[in-house]
Write an enzyme that holds these catalytic residues in place. Sequence first.
Site: not given
Length: 257
Positions: A138, A148
Amino acid sequence: MTTALITGASSGLGAEFARQLAAQGHGLVLVARDRERLERLAAELRSQAGVEVEVLPADLTDQDQLSAVVGRVSEPTHPIGILVNNAGIGLLHDFDRNPLEDEVRHLRLHVEATMSLCHAALSAMSGRREGRIVNVASIAAYLPRGSYSAAKAWTLSFSRWANLHYRREGILVTALCPGFVHTEFHERMGMTKMFIPPFLWLHAPRVVREGLLDNLRGKAVSIPSRRYKTVALASHVLPRRLLVGPRRRPRRGAIGA
């Protein structure tokens, strides 16, 4: 054509990887928790692309079920030529507000499962001296955005190293680093999308198409769109406090909101 194993294949980027790889003539092994959705997608792809499709339901945070998928990746008589590590989840709240067991499960899925499947794939591919791996990371890997970002930073760093180390053995490894993509990801975590500017959103077909092309080109990192390439460059020069971004906003009615 070879066989591709895709995790998180029941929806979103995973389903799009399946459609594009099937259209190229690759056989598929579809992995996700939802057997019913996998079976529907498998039937669609068999009908439209005429390829062989296996369905392998598994929760990759469960050690026994992860081991079953690792075993399929390692299978010598029906080898996996392309591995797409796409399975992922998001957590709605800040680190201190999430239950620890949720954070551990989050880490197992993004890091342990990816590492286990890459280990099995690279071991098998090295013997054949060919293979391809796409690890879906990401743009958050470049940003300080909690656990994350930390998990995706591992995926990015590992993929960069693996690309350099294993290309001599004919194996192409790429970290795909998209930004916001129109999928079910944010709805599933209970996060509202209304505060995210429209220009930041990408569409899954473009993300997958660019990721697969960059993988074939041997690129260690694929960042779809100029806007997110700019974000990655800015992350090296802007003060970290400017990159943290706003708190996530729960969707009204979301669990834990």
